[in-house]
Design a protein around this motif. Sequence first.
Motif, PDB file in Angstrom:
ATOM      1  N   ILE A  67       0.870  -1.179   0.000  1.00 35.22           N
ATOM      2  CA  ILE A  67       0.000   0.000   0.000  1.00 35.22           C
ATOM      3  C   ILE A  67       0.909   1.232   0.000  1.00 35.22           C
ATOM      4  O   ILE A  67       1.862   1.303   0.778  1.00 35.22           O
ATOM      5  CB  ILE A  67      -0.970  -0.009   1.198  1.00 35.22           C
ATOM      6  CG1 ILE A  67      -1.848   1.256   1.202  1.00 35.22           C
ATOM      7  CG2 ILE A  67      -0.250  -0.181   2.513  1.00 35.22           C
ATOM      8  CD1 ILE A  67      -2.981   1.201   2.242  1.00 35.22           C
ATOM      9  N   THR A  68       0.632   2.158  -0.906  1.00 38.33           N
ATOM     10  CA  THR A  68       1.501   3.316  -1.113  1.00 38.33           C
ATOM     11  C   THR A  68       0.771   4.588  -0.713  1.00 38.33           C
ATOM     12  O   THR A  68      -0.423   4.767  -1.004  1.00 38.33           O
ATOM     13  CB  THR A  68       1.921   3.399  -2.596  1.00 38.33           C
ATOM     14  OG1 THR A  68       2.563   2.172  -2.971  1.00 38.33           O
ATOM     15  CG2 THR A  68       2.872   4.552  -2.836  1.00 38.33           C
TER      16      THR A  68
ATOM     17  N   VAL B 286      -3.700   7.573  -1.678  1.00 38.07           N
ATOM     18  CA  VAL B 286      -3.360   6.196  -1.344  1.00 38.07           C
ATOM     19  C   VAL B 286      -3.508   5.320  -2.587  1.00 38.07           C
ATOM     20  O   VAL B 286      -4.501   5.408  -3.306  1.00 38.07           O
ATOM     21  CB  VAL B 286      -4.254   5.654  -0.208  1.00 38.07           C
ATOM     22  CG1 VAL B 286      -3.888   4.209   0.124  1.00 38.07           C
ATOM     23  CG2 VAL B 286      -4.119   6.526   1.034  1.00 38.07           C
ATOM     24  N   ILE B 287      -2.513   4.474  -2.821  1.00 34.35           N
ATOM     25  CA  ILE B 287      -2.519   3.563  -3.970  1.00 34.35           C
ATOM     26  C   ILE B 287      -2.620   2.129  -3.461  1.00 34.35           C
ATOM     27  O   ILE B 287      -1.798   1.689  -2.658  1.00 34.35           O
ATOM     28  CB  ILE B 287      -1.241   3.727  -4.806  1.00 34.35           C
ATOM     29  CG1 ILE B 287      -1.087   5.177  -5.286  1.00 34.35           C
ATOM     30  CG2 ILE B 287      -1.238   2.771  -6.000  1.00 34.35           C
ATOM     31  CD1 ILE B 287       0.290   5.487  -5.865  1.00 34.35           C
TER      32      ILE B 287
ATOM     33  N   VAL C 119      -8.075   7.660  -3.353  1.00 36.92           N
ATOM     34  CA  VAL C 119      -7.581   6.283  -3.370  1.00 36.92           C
ATOM     35  C   VAL C 119      -7.535   5.837  -4.820  1.00 36.92           C
ATOM     36  O   VAL C 119      -8.525   5.984  -5.559  1.00 36.92           O
ATOM     37  CB  VAL C 119      -8.485   5.344  -2.557  1.00 36.92           C
ATOM     38  CG1 VAL C 119      -7.979   3.906  -2.642  1.00 36.92           C
ATOM     39  CG2 VAL C 119      -8.571   5.798  -1.099  1.00 36.92           C
ATOM     40  N   LEU C 120      -6.376   5.328  -5.228  1.00 41.40           N
ATOM     41  CA  LEU C 120      -6.208   4.822  -6.595  1.00 41.40           C
ATOM     42  C   LEU C 120      -6.136   3.303  -6.554  1.00 41.40           C
ATOM     43  O   LEU C 120      -5.336   2.734  -5.807  1.00 41.40           O
ATOM     44  CB  LEU C 120      -4.919   5.368  -7.235  1.00 41.40           C
ATOM     45  CG  LEU C 120      -4.972   6.751  -7.883  1.00 41.40           C
ATOM     46  CD1 LEU C 120      -5.131   7.835  -6.818  1.00 41.40           C
ATOM     47  CD2 LEU C 120      -3.711   7.011  -8.701  1.00 41.40           C
TER      48      LEU C 120
ATOM     49  N   ILE D 117     -12.300   8.050  -5.553  1.00 46.80           N
ATOM     50  CA  ILE D 117     -11.835   6.686  -5.816  1.00 46.80           C
ATOM     51  C   ILE D 117     -11.576   6.582  -7.317  1.00 46.80           C
ATOM     52  O   ILE D 117     -12.513   6.725  -8.117  1.00 46.80           O
ATOM     53  CB  ILE D 117     -12.861   5.621  -5.381  1.00 46.80           C
ATOM     54  CG1 ILE D 117     -13.276   5.830  -3.919  1.00 46.80           C
ATOM     55  CG2 ILE D 117     -12.294   4.232  -5.608  1.00 46.80           C
ATOM     56  CD1 ILE D 117     -12.195   5.530  -2.912  1.00 46.80           C
ATOM     57  N   ILE D 118     -10.323   6.372  -7.680  1.00 48.03           N
ATOM     58  CA  ILE D 118      -9.903   6.452  -9.083  1.00 48.03           C
ATOM     59  C   ILE D 118      -9.453   5.069  -9.548  1.00 48.03           C
ATOM     60  O   ILE D 118      -8.684   4.387  -8.865  1.00 48.03           O
ATOM     61  CB  ILE D 118      -8.752   7.467  -9.235  1.00 48.03           C
ATOM     62  CG1 ILE D 118      -9.204   8.841  -8.714  1.00 48.03           C
ATOM     63  CG2 ILE D 118      -8.278   7.558 -10.683  1.00 48.03           C
ATOM     64  CD1 ILE D 118      -8.066   9.799  -8.442  1.00 48.03           C
TER      65      ILE D 118
END
Length: 641
Positions: free
Chosen positions: A114-115, A125-126, A154-155, A183-184
């Motif tokens: 988690i990035t 956040v990725i 959030v991606l 949310i992407i």
Amino acid sequence: MGNIKSQGSGCACATHHTIEANRRLRDSLPPDDRSDFERAKRGFIGKLDSTIIRNDKGEVVWDMDQYAFLAPDAPAPETVNPSLWRQAQLNTHHGLFKVCERIYQVRGYDISNITFVEGDTGWIVIDPCCTLEVAHAALELVTSFLGERKIKAVLYTHSHIDHFGGAKGIVSEADVAADHVKIIAPEHFTEETISENVYAGNAMGRRASYMFGNLLPSGERGFVDAGLGKHLAAGESTLILPTVDITRTGQTLLIDGVEIVFQLTPGTEAPAEMNFHFPQFKALCMAENTCAVMHNLYTLRGAKIRDARAWSTYINEAIELFGAETDVMFISHHWPRWGREDIVEYLKKQRDVYRYIHDQTLRLANHGYTMVEIAEMMALPKSLDQCWSIRGYYGTVNHNSKAVYQRYLGWFDANPANLHPLPPVEAGKRYVEFMGGADALLSKARDYFEKGEYRWVAQVVNHLVFADPDNRVARELQAAALEQLGYQAESGPWRNFYLTGAMELREGVERTHKALKFASMDYLRAMPEELIFDYWAIRLNGPKAEGRTLAIKFDFYDDNKQYVVQLENSVLNYSPAKLGDRADATVRIKRHVFNEIQAETTTFDAEIASGSVQIEGRAEALSELLSLFDTFDYWFDIVTP
């Protein structure tokens, strides 16, 4: 035959053939310059006080303590492939790491990373892990070292559960609905996420228990690694639907002061996937399109074959689009890479391994070789084979080559002898008879075991196991062969398949284990009614339904949607209801109640009795239809009939 008998914990020692095979493999490996170990620990900031993460019930969902045997200086034991052992040691690094200015990763608290990207006012956040418990623990870890910041976006890089399942551990649906959090995701994310695990979900989940070694105890004779990471986190998987779709390569978003340039990569590691670049940080996220492994063109848990040519092409496109402007590259698994030259060289090797397998498989196929023959003939050129970052810890040259063949030419090798073979039980009985009976087969198989011909032993004794599954001697001999194959396997999933098969041959299927469930209530809420009715059609027992005709109208009155589900010719069809449609019964139901019934937290009968579901017309028509549905047993047999 002393090594065939299981010892101690139920596993045998490595035979001298396995020890020698692992020694030869060790001698063939690339020189270990330890650079991956430096990359894996670079930027380390800190870790959780405890390596154990629990859910609200106090149940353990993550535990790194169980891998203490993978000490950094511990040599590979005789029962583990030395290359896989190295990867398993690398995957024990866990905690919070700084990737570059304003980009951080939490690694080692799930199979995925988690990035956290620092925006002007909050976090981007990725890939929020697999379950909400580990995602929440990761956020707490970040907060404890870097301070509290709101999450702005959030991606999801792609449509696999370990990259979105923990979303509700870091953000709420209310904040998303209020547009406080975006949310992407890549276009078609939702349909691909939901559909992959529905139609064949039961079979896929059971096979995943083999692939990820969920049933194996950790240790030198059991589970050591999944290759792609340690293992899948347990806990509650969730889904918050995207609010922003990425629909084209070159699309740019400015999120909390951070510019992101996207590259769509459909049909690669996932049907819906994307890479993206942060120009101001000169940082490239390659999602799961590149990792520190050779990935799967076909995943052993079962899924659609992936497109090796497209995968290679998109990696090449990423080099062209972003290579000259990238100083750091991070991914959804494993560790980052730093330095433009090293990154581009790494990407080229990843690009070329998929292209080589694709092109050379088809070259050999066009010479007339079959899928199995090609897989045995395939070997990477030294420039690729001697590269640690594309070793077969997850995918392998062998099964990836078979995937390419299957994608283009299917399962049939064109030999008419293989067009309509006998099924395993019937073939097994005849093989045993041809070989002179069970005792003769076992005697010859033992001889081959002593020679170290474990692949052949597993293949030939399998016929006896399927002809006579109660033959304990046959089961033990096949288990012993599978075990040695597991000890030799460089691929984590191959090892896990072999050792889980050996365990179930010896111990049977333990049905008290908790079944993997991919379809949570969040999934059900996101499913269109059509997908649920498609799954009903799969559950319909065609022979049992022969000669039956039924038509039932479902009125989801809270959503103002109506469908007619019709049984005819032993097939279940459905369509939006039209004025004048004939139906034996009409079921009036709210969609959330329908979801709860599909999740098996309630039943139609219970909801009809409570009055929350009303039926007009011939009420028994619904129960007649439901009585024709199969219920799938998660713990179906795999290594026995």
